[in-house]
Motif scaffolding. Structure first.
Motif, PDB file in Angstrom:
ATOM      1  N   ASP A 295       0.839  -1.190   0.000  1.00 27.53           N
ATOM      2  CA  ASP A 295       0.000   0.000   0.000  1.00 27.53           C
ATOM      3  C   ASP A 295       0.882   1.252   0.000  1.00 27.53           C
ATOM      4  N   LEU A 296       1.930   1.237   0.796  1.00 26.50           N
ATOM      5  CA  LEU A 296       2.863   2.360   0.839  1.00 26.50           C
ATOM      6  C   LEU A 296       3.504   2.577  -0.526  1.00 26.50           C
ATOM      7  N   GLU A 297       3.978   1.506  -1.147  1.00 27.59           N
ATOM      8  CA  GLU A 297       4.625   1.625  -2.451  1.00 27.59           C
ATOM      9  C   GLU A 297       3.667   2.200  -3.501  1.00 27.59           C
ATOM     10  N   ARG A 298       2.425   1.726  -3.514  1.00 26.33           N
ATOM     11  CA  ARG A 298       1.426   2.247  -4.464  1.00 26.33           C
ATOM     12  C   ARG A 298       1.194   3.741  -4.264  1.00 26.33           C
ATOM     13  N   HIS A 299       1.122   4.172  -3.012  1.00 25.80           N
ATOM     14  CA  HIS A 299       0.860   5.588  -2.745  1.00 25.80           C
ATOM     15  C   HIS A 299       2.070   6.468  -3.050  1.00 25.80           C
ATOM     16  N   VAL A 300       3.272   5.976  -2.781  1.00 25.17           N
ATOM     17  CA  VAL A 300       4.475   6.728  -3.156  1.00 25.17           C
ATOM     18  C   VAL A 300       4.530   6.888  -4.678  1.00 25.17           C
ATOM     19  N   ASP A 301       4.267   5.800  -5.400  1.00 25.57           N
ATOM     20  CA  ASP A 301       4.253   5.868  -6.862  1.00 25.57           C
ATOM     21  C   ASP A 301       3.197   6.856  -7.352  1.00 25.57           C
ATOM     22  N   TYR A 302       2.015   6.812  -6.754  1.00 25.61           N
ATOM     23  CA  TYR A 302       0.935   7.733  -7.128  1.00 25.61           C
ATOM     24  C   TYR A 302       1.381   9.183  -6.948  1.00 25.61           C
ATOM     25  N   ILE A 303       1.989   9.469  -5.809  1.00 25.36           N
ATOM     26  CA  ILE A 303       2.456  10.831  -5.528  1.00 25.36           C
ATOM     27  C   ILE A 303       3.475  11.269  -6.582  1.00 25.36           C
ATOM     28  N   HIS A 304       4.450  10.433  -6.851  1.00 26.73           N
ATOM     29  CA  HIS A 304       5.511  10.823  -7.778  1.00 26.73           C
ATOM     30  C   HIS A 304       5.025  10.950  -9.221  1.00 26.73           C
ATOM     31  N   PHE A 305       4.039  10.153  -9.599  1.00 28.50           N
ATOM     32  CA  PHE A 305       3.543  10.202 -10.975  1.00 28.50           C
ATOM     33  C   PHE A 305       2.472  11.281 -11.184  1.00 28.50           C
ATOM     34  N   ASN A 306       1.974  11.877 -10.123  1.00 26.27           N
ATOM     35  CA  ASN A 306       0.852  12.805 -10.210  1.00 26.27           C
ATOM     36  C   ASN A 306       1.072  13.998 -11.145  1.00 26.27           C
ATOM     37  N   PRO A 307       2.245  14.618 -11.197  1.00 25.24           N
ATOM     38  CA  PRO A 307       2.433  15.733 -12.142  1.00 25.24           C
ATOM     39  C   PRO A 307       2.284  15.297 -13.600  1.00 25.24           C
ATOM     40  N   VAL A 308       2.669  14.070 -13.904  1.00 23.35           N
ATOM     41  CA  VAL A 308       2.493  13.538 -15.257  1.00 23.35           C
ATOM     42  C   VAL A 308       1.010  13.279 -15.506  1.00 23.35           C
ATOM     43  N   LYS A 309       0.349  12.675 -14.542  1.00 20.59           N
ATOM     44  CA  LYS A 309      -1.084  12.379 -14.646  1.00 20.59           C
ATOM     45  C   LYS A 309      -1.888  13.635 -14.969  1.00 20.59           C
ATOM     46  N   HIS A 310      -1.517  14.743 -14.323  1.00 25.57           N
ATOM     47  CA  HIS A 310      -2.234  16.004 -14.535  1.00 25.57           C
ATOM     48  C   HIS A 310      -1.746  16.774 -15.762  1.00 25.57           C
ATOM     49  N   GLY A 311      -0.737  16.258 -16.443  1.00 21.11           N
ATOM     50  CA  GLY A 311      -0.267  16.888 -17.669  1.00 21.11           C
ATOM     51  C   GLY A 311       0.675  18.064 -17.484  1.00 21.11           C
ATOM     52  N   TYR A 312       1.233  18.230 -16.299  1.00 20.56           N
ATOM     53  CA  TYR A 312       2.165  19.342 -16.064  1.00 20.56           C
ATOM     54  C   TYR A 312       3.528  19.077 -16.688  1.00 20.56           C
ATOM     55  N   VAL A 313       3.909  17.807 -16.751  1.00 22.89           N
ATOM     56  CA  VAL A 313       5.172  17.386 -17.356  1.00 22.89           C
ATOM     57  C   VAL A 313       4.936  16.051 -18.051  1.00 22.89           C
ATOM     58  N   THR A 314       5.866  15.655 -18.911  1.00 22.04           N
ATOM     59  CA  THR A 314       5.747  14.341 -19.556  1.00 22.04           C
ATOM     60  C   THR A 314       6.634  13.294 -18.896  1.00 22.04           C
ATOM     61  N   ARG A 315       7.566  13.757 -18.034  1.00 23.71           N
ATOM     62  CA  ARG A 315       8.444  12.840 -17.295  1.00 23.71           C
ATOM     63  C   ARG A 315       8.428  13.234 -15.821  1.00 23.71           C
ATOM     64  N   VAL A 316       8.387  12.253 -14.947  1.00 20.67           N
ATOM     65  CA  VAL A 316       8.356  12.490 -13.506  1.00 20.67           C
ATOM     66  C   VAL A 316       9.532  13.364 -13.086  1.00 20.67           C
ATOM     67  N   ARG A 317      10.689  13.108 -13.638  1.00 21.25           N
ATOM     68  CA  ARG A 317      11.897  13.830 -13.222  1.00 21.25           C
ATOM     69  C   ARG A 317      11.851  15.326 -13.531  1.00 21.25           C
ATOM     70  N   ASP A 318      10.936  15.745 -14.388  1.00 22.39           N
ATOM     71  CA  ASP A 318      10.867  17.152 -14.765  1.00 22.39           C
ATOM     72  C   ASP A 318      10.055  18.006 -13.788  1.00 22.39           C
ATOM     73  N   TRP A 319       9.434  17.392 -12.796  1.00 19.03           N
ATOM     74  CA  TRP A 319       8.669  18.160 -11.802  1.00 19.03           C
ATOM     75  C   TRP A 319       9.544  18.333 -10.569  1.00 19.03           C
ATOM     76  N   SER A 320       9.936  19.580 -10.275  1.00 20.67           N
ATOM     77  CA  SER A 320      10.907  19.818  -9.206  1.00 20.67           C
ATOM     78  C   SER A 320      10.305  19.763  -7.801  1.00 20.67           C
ATOM     79  N   LEU A 321       9.009  19.970  -7.661  1.00 24.37           N
ATOM     80  CA  LEU A 321       8.393  20.058  -6.337  1.00 24.37           C
ATOM     81  C   LEU A 321       7.890  18.688  -5.878  1.00 24.37           C
TER      82      LEU A 321
END
Length: 173
Positions: free
Chosen positions: A118-144
């Protein structure tokens, strides 16, 4: 007055949202949010397992000290400290009575983390969220995001999550 059942346990996932979902206040005032967050952490310690600040909401996973599940007071201090001194729209009578500026939604989502999966799923969700919302195309490009801490400590590779430009189709909500 309503009585809300609070989750019990030591590690929690949160989604905290601004009242105005079209706002970019959290990224515009990220330094202010960091200062307040740090001040609350110093007064009422907790571990930030993962976090991502987006324009109108943030996601976080906290581990609280043993025998301390008082995340509501911590969020109250963070939300109040962040709001203090900021201009807001005209609050409703209800918000005025409760000394709210109308910057944050009153409630937030909390979820007690059940196990490592459950922890791993939620950490992944948090890190992928900027991509999900279309702010960036790669996770690494979101600095916050705590993603960069995970890369620095070798937990995740820099290319984790791939590049949405390489994937055909529409995804999300």
């Amino acid at each position: 007055m309503s009585r809300y059942r609070r989750a019990k346990g030591s590690t929690f996932f949160f989604t905290v949202v601004l009242q105005d979902r079209s706002s970019t206040l959290l990224v515009d005032q990220a330094d202010r949010l960091r200062r307040v967050y740090r001040t609350v952490f110093e007064r009422r310690p907790f571990e930030t397992v993962a976090i991502c600040i987006l324009p109108d909401h943030l996601h976080a996973i906290w581990t609280l000290p043993e025998d301390d599940a008082d995340f509501p007071s911590r969020w109250n201090l963070i939300k109040g400290g962040f709001s203090r001194g900021l201009e807001a729209g005209v609050p409703s009578m209800s918000r005025l009575k409760k000394r709210e500026k109308g910057i944050w939604q009153r409630r937030y989502w909390e979820h007690a983390i059940r196990d490592d999966a459950d922890l791993e799923r939620h950490v992944d969700y948090i890190h992928f969220n900027p991509v999900k919302h279309g702010y960036v195309t790669r996770v690494r490009d979101w600095s916050l995001s705590s993603f960069h801490r995970y890369v620095d400590n070798g937990t995740l590779p820099m290319d984790w999550g791939g590049d949405m430009r390489d994937i055909a189709g529409q995804f999300g909500e």
